[in-house]
Structure formats: C-alpha cells, structure tokens
Design an enzyme around this catalytic site. Structure first.
Site, PDB file in Angstrom:
ATOM      1  N   ARG A   1       0.843  -1.192   0.000  1.00 31.96           N
ATOM      2  CA  ARG A   1       0.000   0.000   0.000  1.00 31.96           C
ATOM      3  C   ARG A   1       0.878   1.242   0.000  1.00 31.96           C
ATOM      4  O   ARG A   1       2.023   1.214   0.472  1.00 31.96           O
ATOM      5  CB  ARG A   1      -0.915   0.011   1.231  1.00 31.96           C
TER       6      ARG A   1
ATOM      7  N   LYS B   1      -1.864  -2.869   8.062  1.00 32.68           N
ATOM      8  CA  LYS B   1      -3.024  -2.507   8.861  1.00 32.68           C
ATOM      9  C   LYS B   1      -2.993  -3.240  10.196  1.00 32.68           C
ATOM     10  O   LYS B   1      -2.643  -4.412  10.271  1.00 32.68           O
ATOM     11  CB  LYS B   1      -4.311  -2.869   8.107  1.00 32.68           C
TER      12      LYS B   1
ATOM     13  N   HIS C   1      -2.719   2.306  -5.685  1.00 36.28           N
ATOM     14  CA  HIS C   1      -3.494   1.095  -5.439  1.00 36.28           C
ATOM     15  C   HIS C   1      -3.718   0.311  -6.729  1.00 36.28           C
ATOM     16  O   HIS C   1      -3.853  -0.917  -6.696  1.00 36.28           O
ATOM     17  CB  HIS C   1      -4.828   1.440  -4.779  1.00 36.28           C
TER      18      HIS C   1
ATOM     19  N   ARG D   1      -0.858  -1.851  -7.014  1.00 33.65           N
ATOM     20  CA  ARG D   1      -1.032  -2.989  -6.102  1.00 33.65           C
ATOM     21  C   ARG D   1      -1.928  -4.040  -6.759  1.00 33.65           C
ATOM     22  O   ARG D   1      -1.617  -5.233  -6.738  1.00 33.65           O
ATOM     23  CB  ARG D   1      -1.639  -2.481  -4.787  1.00 33.65           C
TER      24      ARG D   1
ATOM     25  N   HIS E   1      -3.357  -9.312   3.323  1.00 32.93           N
ATOM     26  CA  HIS E   1      -4.789  -9.470   3.548  1.00 32.93           C
ATOM     27  C   HIS E   1      -5.034 -10.399   4.732  1.00 32.93           C
ATOM     28  O   HIS E   1      -4.440 -11.473   4.813  1.00 32.93           O
ATOM     29  CB  HIS E   1      -5.480 -10.062   2.315  1.00 32.93           C
TER      30      HIS E   1
ATOM     31  N   TYR F   1      -8.836 -11.006  -7.247  1.00 34.71           N
ATOM     32  CA  TYR F   1      -7.864 -10.995  -8.343  1.00 34.71           C
ATOM     33  C   TYR F   1      -7.994 -12.217  -9.242  1.00 34.71           C
ATOM     34  O   TYR F   1      -7.593 -12.166 -10.402  1.00 34.71           O
ATOM     35  CB  TYR F   1      -6.445 -10.868  -7.784  1.00 34.71           C
TER      36      TYR F   1
END
Length: 340
Positions: free
Chosen positions: A192, A216, A286, A289, A312, A321
């Site tokens: 990110r 995150k 992004h 990404r 993730h 994806y």
C-alpha cells in the site's frame, strides 16, 4: 477522538453528554486497543455520530434505549438519501462494531447490532494495468529530464521538495531517482502507498531482497522484491537520498518536502503524473497494487502466497484478483476466437 469533518464535529457536540462520551470512548478503543489507523477511526466515528444523531431524533436520550429498530431506521434513511450499497454495508459494519463494544462495556443491555443485516456490497473489479503498461510506468522517471516533472512543468507542482532540488544538479537528479524507486517498490511488492511511505532505511534487507512492512493493525510482514527494484534502491541510496536528506529525514527511506518523509498524498501525485506522461489510463498506487497481484496470479503464483504478500487478513479479499484474471481471459477470448 480522530479529527472528523466540521459537520460531524457539530453533530458530535450536539449529542447528549453520555452519547458524546460513548463516541469518544469507542474511538479511543479503536485507536489504542484495536490499533486501527486514523483513517479507519475517522470513518467509524463519522458513521457512529450519524447513527446516534438519528437515534436522538427518534427520541433516544439514553444509550440503553438504542435497539434494532433504530439501527434499521437509520440504514433505511441512508438508503433513501442515495447512499451506495458499499456505503450502507460499511455503515452497518460500523453499527455492529459499536454495538458489540457497547455491550461488552455494559453500556447496552444486549448486542442489538448482532442481528443487523446489511446489503452485500457490489465489488467492482479493480483497475489493472497490462504488464507492458506497468513496465512503461515504472521506467518513466528514467526517461525524464531532472529539471522537469512528468507533466513537463516546474517540479514543485509534483513535489514541494523539487523547488529546492533545482538549486543544484545533484539535488535535481535525486528526485527522478526517488520517483523510480517509489514506482518500482509499489509494483514489485504490491504494498500500500502508506506502507511504502512508512519504510525506514533499516526495513530493507538488501542481501535477501526483502522489505519489512508494517500494515493494517500494525501487522508486520516481509515482502520480496526483484532485481530492477534493487537497482533502483541502490541508485537512490547511493546518489539520491544523500542529496535530499535533511534535519527532518530521520530514518525514512523515501524523502519528500524539505527532506521530510515522503507523504502518501505526494506519492499519489507522483504516480498519477508519470502515468499521464506515459500515456496510460489514470493510475493510482493502489492500481499498481492490483496490477502486481493480478500479474502474480496470472504467472502461476499460489493464491495464499499472494494473500500473504498483500497483507490481507482474509483470503476473500485476495480472491477478487482471480476474477480479474478470468475476466481478462474472457475478454481476450471474445476478441480473438472466431466463434466467441
């Protein structure tokens, strides 16, 4: 409490004191206990203030009076004012998170949000560059003159640091080196934009070609990168960073205005400007990404490996994806097969 917009602050101040305190305590819980980002806390607080403002208008003067009918009424009102399905799904999630926390904190007699349903958010397929387009983008800084930005204007429009960078040839040459390593790392690793801007010099393991990323929730992961990114890193650390480093640099890997850490907003501007000058569709960090993940899967990478690389927490987030790859295959089939 995280800094919401003026409208939210005004609604927050108009709430009864007990409800205001509940909002502040919940924000503190998200920030300090759950380790959520400032952006996430701000979004939760905005949703919660809207919910409690609606509850007060329905006659709830005490948090214990909040029930499922109020939550449903609030979502229904959001729907009638034109909120998108994705927004409704997020707001319902905010309400459920607050309800669960308030019940644990004994502010609610029951977790009334547990039964709150929300519309399934329609997930649009992400924007993905072709491999040749991604290559053209990451190589664009190498083709730029050091005294101009990708749009061909004064570099200060792209990065405030560039105004000072024009003071000497050495400093002016540093900006394209910085831009090249930024683009290479975004595409090579799929990190990110906030993660790449948060990198310190010590987070790069040159021998293993791995960067240590804090994602995150403060989760740490190691992400590999390739030879082109290593070359860009070597050039930046040897010739670029020393020319831009200043008192505010600290250990930051990528530098921006006045030698401080490069911020995500400037990074987005850099990516967008180079995409424009390369004749590519509008592109964000992004999108790089998304492109990295899609190209990995198309090249045969395991889905769980891509999940770990992207950071993730759920495999469901990575599975989008696979749909992108299938849609690209279908598009190629429709275009090329005589009986498509």
């Amino acid at each position: 409490m995280s800094r919401p917009d003026r409208g939210t602050r005004a609604m927050h101040q108009a709430l009864p004191p007990a409800l205001r305190d509940a909002v502040d305590d919940f924000a503190e819980h998200l920030s300090r206990v759950r380790n959520r980002s400032a952006h996430t806390v701000r979004a939760y607080v905005t949703d919660l203030v809207s919910l409690l403002d609606h509850a007060v208008r329905m006659g709830c003067v005490d948090l214990a009076e909040l029930d499922l009918s109020v939550l449903r009424s609030w979502l229904a009102r959001q729907r009638t004012t034109g909120a998108a399905r994705t927004s409704l799904a997020r707001r319902a999630a905010s309400a459920r998170a607050f309800s669960a926390w308030a019940h644990r904190a004994e502010l609610l007699p029951a977790d009334v949000g547990a039964a709150l349903a929300s519309p399934r958010a329609h997930r649009e397929l992400p924007s993905v560059l072709r491999a040749d387009q991604a290559a053209a983008l990451v190589e664009a800084p190498s083709r730029q003159k050091p005294t101009t930005n990708p749009a061909g204007t004064d570099q200060a429009h792209t990065d405030p640091a560039a105004g000072a960078a024009q003071g000497s040839t050495r400093e002016a040459e540093a900006v394209p080196l910085r831009d090249r390593v930024l683009l290479e790392l975004l595409y090579a690793t799929g990190v990110r934009v906030s993660e790449v801007c948060g990198l310190d010099v010590g987070d790069v393991e040159h021998g293993r070609r791995v960067i240590r990323v804090f994602g995150k929730g403060g989760r740490e992961r190691s992400v590999p990168y390739g030879v082109p990114a290593q070359r860009a890193l070597d050039d930046w650390l040897r010739r670029g960073r020393p020319a831009m480093v200043g008192a505010r640099s600290g250990d930051a890997l990528l530098l921006g205005a006045r030698g401080g850490r490069l911020n995500p907003t400037t990074a987005r501007q850099i990516v967008g400007a180079y995409a424009e000058t390369a004749g590519l569709p509008r592109t964000s960090p992004h999108d790089l990404r998304h492109s990295a993940a899609t190209h990995l899967l198309e090249g045969g990478a395991d889905l769980r490996a891509v999940q770990e690389l992207l950071g993730h927490s759920s495999l469901a987030s990575t599975q989008i994806y696979t749909h992108v790859s299938v849609e690209r295959l279908r598009a190629a089939y429709r275009q090329a097969h005589p009986r498509a």
